[in-house]
Design a protein around this motif. Structure first.
Motif: not given
Length: 230
Positions: A64-69, A112-115, A118-122
């Motif tokens: 989650e931290l990696l996604v947020a940053r 992680r798949d959900n992460c 989330a990253i792919a959509k940025i």
């Protein structure tokens, strides 16, 4: 992870124009700009965690931290990409190293798949992955192992995006990054697959990655990539 990410803030990314005004590297191969040097070392710190993927995957707070940053990290990845591969202000040796560093940063972030989704959509994530995948099709500074890593970076994200319609959105992003030329990516992937088959070691390592890209292409029959592959 927080310590690494603290040195990868988007607000610290210098302008490429400023970087071009003088040599980016000192004689000892560190960066003249301390923010750039710290960012590069922070990327290498993140990459060093790759062997601990299973541990990272078990701790959702890290993902989650990696996604947020990721928007911050992505800004730095774009800075290094442009400096190396568009402005050509770094050596071939460093280009090879930076190609590997960008690929491995994606590998660490997408644990992680959900992460990963989330990253792919940025914005900018898929575009950069596509450009990294398509780097040096003539093998002027990358070898088969390197170009395989670039293809893996893109194919892994696209595979995770199933089922539809998420992957249609991502495939459109890939097509846009290719300037609408679906055939060029398909041709490059086929050529790399044929090259990989020349040696058992590369065949064992790389074939699954290239076939995975073809699988994504044909799963969307109406998409230009499916037409180009056929």
């Amino acid at each position: 992870f927080e310590a690494f990410l603290e040195n990868l803030q988007a607000s610290k990314v210098p302008s490429i124009e400023a970087s071009q005004s003088a040599s980016l590297l000192k004689a000892d191969h560190t960066f003249r700009n301390p923010n750039v040097d710290r960012a590069f070392r922070a990327l290498r710190g993140l990459i060093a965690t790759a062997p601990s993927t299973r541990l990272v995957r078990s701790k959702p707070e890290i993902c989650e931290l990696l996604v947020a940053r990721w928007p911050d990290v992505l800004n730095w990845l774009w800075y290094f990409y442009i400096a190396c591969f568009e402005k050509n202000i770094l050596s071939k040796r460093f280009k090879k190293d930076m190609h590997w560093s960008i690929c491995m940063t994606y590998v660490v972030a997408c644990t992680r798949d959900n992460c990963t989704l989330a990253i792919a959509k940025i914005p900018g994530t898929i575009r950069l992955a596509t450009l990294i995948c398509m780097l040096d099709t003539e093998y002027t500074f990358l070898d088969k192992e390197d170009t395989y890593m670039g293809s893996f970076t893109l194919s892994y994200i696209l595979q995770i995006s199933h089922p539809l319609p998420v992957d249609i959105f991502l495939m459109d992003e890939v097509l846009e990054a290719m300037g609408g030329d679906a055939k060029r990516l398909v041709d490059t992937t086929i050529a790399r697959l044929m090259d990989a088959l020349d040696t058992p070691e590369m065949a064992e390592k790389a074939v699954a990655t290239y076939v995975a890209l073809f699988t994504v292409f044909v799963d969307i029959p109406s998409h230009p990539f499916a037409a180009a592959l056929l």
